[in-house]
Design a protein around this motif. Sequence first.
Motif, short mmCIF file in Angstrom:
data_model
loop_
_atom_site.label_atom_id
_atom_site.label_comp_id
_atom_site.label_asym_id
_atom_site.label_seq_id
_atom_site.Cartn_x
_atom_site.Cartn_y
_atom_site.Cartn_z
N ILE A 58 0.58 -1.39 0.03
CA ILE A 58 0.17 0.25 -0.21
C ILE A 58 0.97 1.48 -0.13
CG2 ILE A 58 -0.96 1.11 1.74
CD1 ILE A 58 -2.40 -1.30 2.16
N VAL A 77 4.28 -0.46 8.79
CA VAL A 77 3.88 0.80 8.43
C VAL A 77 4.46 1.90 8.59
CG1 VAL A 77 1.60 1.83 8.93
CG2 VAL A 77 2.01 -0.46 9.23
N GLN A 79 4.25 5.98 8.02
CA GLN A 79 3.63 7.98 7.20
C GLN A 79 4.81 8.78 7.22
OE1 GLN A 79 0.80 7.98 10.52
NE2 GLN A 79 -0.76 7.97 9.23
N LEU A 84 6.28 3.13 11.77
CA LEU A 84 4.78 3.37 12.55
C LEU A 84 5.08 2.37 13.33
CD1 LEU A 84 1.84 5.09 11.43
CD2 LEU A 84 3.77 6.78 12.29
N THR A 85 5.35 1.28 12.47
CA THR A 85 4.97 -0.04 13.71
C THR A 85 5.00 -1.00 12.54
OG1 THR A 85 3.13 -0.88 15.03
CG2 THR A 85 2.05 0.00 13.68
N PHE A 93 -5.12 -4.87 7.29
CA PHE A 93 -4.56 -3.90 6.67
C PHE A 93 -5.67 -2.71 5.62
CE2 PHE A 93 -2.01 -4.87 3.72
CZ PHE A 93 -1.34 -5.91 4.38
N GLY A 94 -5.43 -2.14 5.79
CA GLY A 94 -6.16 -1.47 4.62
C GLY A 94 -7.37 -1.13 4.23
N GLU A 95 -8.23 -1.33 5.77
CA GLU A 95 -9.78 -1.26 5.73
C GLU A 95 -9.69 0.21 5.69
OE1 GLU A 95 -8.28 -1.03 8.28
OE2 GLU A 95 -8.49 -0.87 9.99
N LEU A 96 -9.42 1.12 6.49
CA LEU A 96 -9.74 2.24 6.23
C LEU A 96 -10.16 3.13 4.48
CD1 LEU A 96 -7.64 4.06 8.54
CD2 LEU A 96 -9.72 3.16 8.77
N ALA A 97 -9.19 2.87 3.75
CA ALA A 97 -9.92 3.90 2.58
C ALA A 97 -10.83 2.84 1.77
CB ALA A 97 -8.17 3.33 1.74
N THR A 103 -8.42 8.61 0.70
CA THR A 103 -6.85 7.20 -0.01
C THR A 103 -5.86 7.28 0.90
OG1 THR A 103 -5.88 9.97 0.26
CG2 THR A 103 -6.57 9.34 -1.90
N ARG A 104 -5.50 6.43 1.00
CA ARG A 104 -4.28 5.45 1.32
C ARG A 104 -4.26 6.50 3.05
NH1 ARG A 104 -6.37 -0.05 1.71
NH2 ARG A 104 -6.08 -0.75 -0.33
N THR A 105 -4.08 5.71 3.86
CA THR A 105 -3.82 6.89 5.50
C THR A 105 -2.10 6.69 5.68
OG1 THR A 105 -4.11 5.17 7.01
CG2 THR A 105 -5.82 6.99 6.07
N ALA A 106 -1.44 5.56 5.46
CA ALA A 106 -0.11 5.09 5.41
C ALA A 106 0.54 4.28 4.19
CB ALA A 106 0.39 4.13 6.64
N VAL A 108 2.06 0.43 3.41
CA VAL A 108 2.30 -0.78 4.13
C VAL A 108 3.71 -1.25 2.96
CG1 VAL A 108 1.65 -2.60 4.87
CG2 VAL A 108 0.79 -0.70 5.64
P1 CMP Z 1 -5.85 2.38 4.88
O1 CMP Z 1 -5.19 3.77 5.25
O2 CMP Z 1 -6.44 1.14 3.68
O3 CMP Z 1 -3.93 1.28 3.88
C1 CMP Z 1 -3.07 1.96 5.28
C2 CMP Z 1 -3.75 1.58 6.43
O4 CMP Z 1 -2.34 1.06 7.58
C3 CMP Z 1 -4.36 1.76 7.06
O5 CMP Z 1 -6.02 1.18 6.26
C4 CMP Z 1 -5.03 0.96 7.88
O6 CMP Z 1 -4.61 -0.76 8.26
C5 CMP Z 1 -2.90 0.89 8.68
N1 CMP Z 1 -2.86 1.95 9.52
C6 CMP Z 1 -3.16 3.60 9.05
N2 CMP Z 1 -2.16 4.09 10.05
C7 CMP Z 1 -1.52 3.07 11.65
C8 CMP Z 1 -1.33 2.76 13.08
N3 CMP Z 1 -0.61 3.68 13.38
N4 CMP Z 1 -0.95 1.65 12.91
C9 CMP Z 1 -1.36 0.60 12.30
N5 CMP Z 1 -1.49 0.52 11.10
C10 CMP Z 1 -2.03 1.42 10.76
#
Ligand code: CMP
Length: 139
Positions: A58, A77, A79, A84-85, A93-97, A103-106, A108
Amino acid sequence: IPKFYFESARVWKEQSVKKLLTDALNKNQYLRRLEVQQVKDMVECMYERTYQQGEYVIKQGEPGNHLFVLADGKLDVYQHNKLLTSIAVWTTFGELAILYNCTRTASVKAASNVKTWALDREVFHNIMRMTAEARHEQY
Ligand code: CMP
């Protein structure tokens, strides 16, 4: 109920894998509202995707096309290029978008060769929509 929405996306998998995927989806805090049948359907439609060490699974800022569960290997992960971790095995993971159409917040990135199970965004939304339509017909 129009099962054909995602019927063709089903991929055979072992019962033990289905259990691990179900648990991984259920323990994700953003997916808690999913119904038992929705999780079952999603698990049925997940398919294997592998990544080589150093590859991005990602990229932050890009649109998201899949939700994933890590099955094997190490994922980090980031940013803005800051680590970060790491993601634990059998975590979603990747569920937020996918969930929020953002858009992808981070980023991977694969820290080793990695095996994931992926679910396409379209299939995810078809499963959600199908439940809503079924409920509409019911009332
Ligand atoms: P998404 O934003 O779709 O794509 C990047 C993913 O990284 C995000 O979904 C989360 O699943 C994961 N992610 C984002 N921020 C963090 C964080 N601070 N710690 C762990 N996982 C994260």
